[in-house]
Design an enzyme around this catalytic site. Structure first.
Site, PDB file in Angstrom:
ATOM      1  CG  ASP A 168      29.634   6.327  -9.692  1.00  0.00           C
ATOM      2  OD1 ASP A 168      30.246   7.576  -8.924  1.00  0.00           O
ATOM      3  OD2 ASP A 168      29.329   6.343 -10.331  1.00  0.00           O
ATOM      4  CG  HIS A 196      27.169   9.453 -11.862  1.00  0.00           C
ATOM      5  ND1 HIS A 196      27.946   8.997 -10.933  1.00  0.00           N
ATOM      6  CD2 HIS A 196      26.785  10.320 -11.863  1.00  0.00           C
ATOM      7  CE1 HIS A 196      29.100  10.112 -10.834  1.00  0.00           C
ATOM      8  NE2 HIS A 196      27.903  10.426 -11.264  1.00  0.00           N
TER       9      HIS A 196
END
Ligand code: NAX
Length: 344
Positions: A168, A196
């Site tokens: 990410d 996440h």
């Protein structure tokens, strides 16, 4: 003066990789064996964990290919279907294998299926891994799976169980660089906060681009707060779904690169710059203690510390509260299912 190999090489490192017959496992192990995670001076021993029969067979095939590469740093490859044997003497655990979300599966079913896997693996790590074991969980839901594993590992400090949010972080870096026509290497102090998942918060408010506040640089490119909340944040948070739509399959090589970068930074250091990792909260930045949440961390000499120099304004706080709430809900759900151990 020339030094012999044995003088210049470090001690071999034992790495247990789960889900070795799957896609991310496959994309990860060759790069580890090539020295891209621990450096060209560190021999590696790979221990692959899979489930029989298909997963184990696929891992066996991958091991044959590893052999065919004749990697100089690769000392051994062993394949297991028993977690306790697989984690024997492991210095690093890369927990990639997980139960996939199949059609008709509710969130609770997914948490339950993975809870069983990660509680067993946490216990196995506690019993048989080396004293310096470091774990990154990739398999989803990564943060909560890491929490479950930590809670079943009484002999391992819980801080050694981490979750992957580096993919990410990389996605956010790339989007910010593209939006400001700069290089990723010019961008510092970016951070991913929270889970996440689609609720994650990619934070540009603390970021610097070539030494200047990212917000100012964004403004020069016609990108205001509305762009941050309406375009940038959803783009990063939903990038996994976009990849599936375009590629016809989930992220693989980029996830492997994230996992390798995560471990490389943790072990070799992050050069004084923060990177994002899902780590156990002790209440920093008001994130509830006892969940594994993504923070900016600085890694040095095999250790990491949460960077305490970030400023959180009202805008950021709103996003962080939302993603932390999701982690708390996941924790509550696994607790209700009896999946949380006692060693947190
Ligand atoms: P694959 O389905 O290709 O591979 C998973 C492998 O894990 C399979 O071979 C399976 O047999 C094995 N496995 C299942 N249970 C196991 C167990 N108990 N012990 C050992 N092996 C086991 O999935 P892949 O594309 O490799 O993705 C792996 C995981 O990464 C998934 O949970 C996925 O959701 C997750 N991801 C996490 C990301 C992150 O940034 N944290 C991004 C990429 C990815 O979506």
């Amino acid at each position: 003066m020339f030094t012999s190999d044995s003088q210049s090489q470090k001690k071999p490192v034992t790495i247990t990789l789960t889900g070795a017959g799957g896609q991310i496992g496959y994309a990860t192990m060759f790069r580890i064996a090539a020295g891209e995670m621990l450096g060209a001076d560190t021999p590696v021993r790979l221990r692959l964990l899979e489930i029989p029969p298909r997963g184990v067979k696929a891992a066996e095939g991958a091991a044959m290919e590893l052999e065919d590469c004749a990697f100089e740093l690769l000392e051994s490859v062993d394949i297991f279907d028993d977690p306790q044997q697989a984690f024997e003497g492991a210095n690093i655990g890369m927990l990639i294998g997980a139960h996939p979300r199949t059609a008709g599966m509710e969130r609770a079913d997914l948490l339950e299926a993975n809870g069983a896997i990660f509680s067993q693996q946490g216990a196995a790590i506690s019993k048989s891994a080396a004293d310096d074991i470091k774990v990154v969980v990739v398999g989803n839901p990564a943060n909560t799976n890491a929490l479950i594993a930590a809670s079943h590992a009484p002999d391992v400090p819980s801080e050694r169980f981490t979750a992957l949010t580096r993919l990410d972080h990389h996605r956010a870096l790339a989007q910010l660089a593209a939006a400001t026509n700069t290089r990723v290497s010019d961008i510092k102090k970016l951070a991913i906060w929270g889970n996440h998942s689609a609720s994650q918060y990619p934070d540009v408010f603390n970021a610097r681009i070539a030494g200047r506040a990212a917000r100012g640089v964004l403004r020069e490119h016609g990108k205001d707060e509305q762009w941050i909340s309406g375009v940038f944040i959803p783009k990063v948070a939903k990038r996994g779904a976009e990849i599936i739509e375009v590629r016809g399959g989930s992220s693989v090589a980029s996830a492997a690169h994230g996992a390798i970068s995560h471990m490389r930074s943790w072990i070799l250091g992050s050069g004084g710059e923060p990177v994002s990792m899902g780590v156990l909260s002790a209440g920093q930045y008001g994130v509830t203690e006892g969940i594994i949440s993504s923070f900016p961390v600085i890694c040095d000499n095999g250790c990491y510390e949460i960077d305490n120099s970030y400023e959180i304004d009202e805008f950021s706080q709103k996003y962080i509260d939302k993603t932390v709430q999701e982690l708390l809900d996941e924790k509550e759900a696994v607790k209700t299912l009896g999946l949380l151990g006692e060693s947190l």
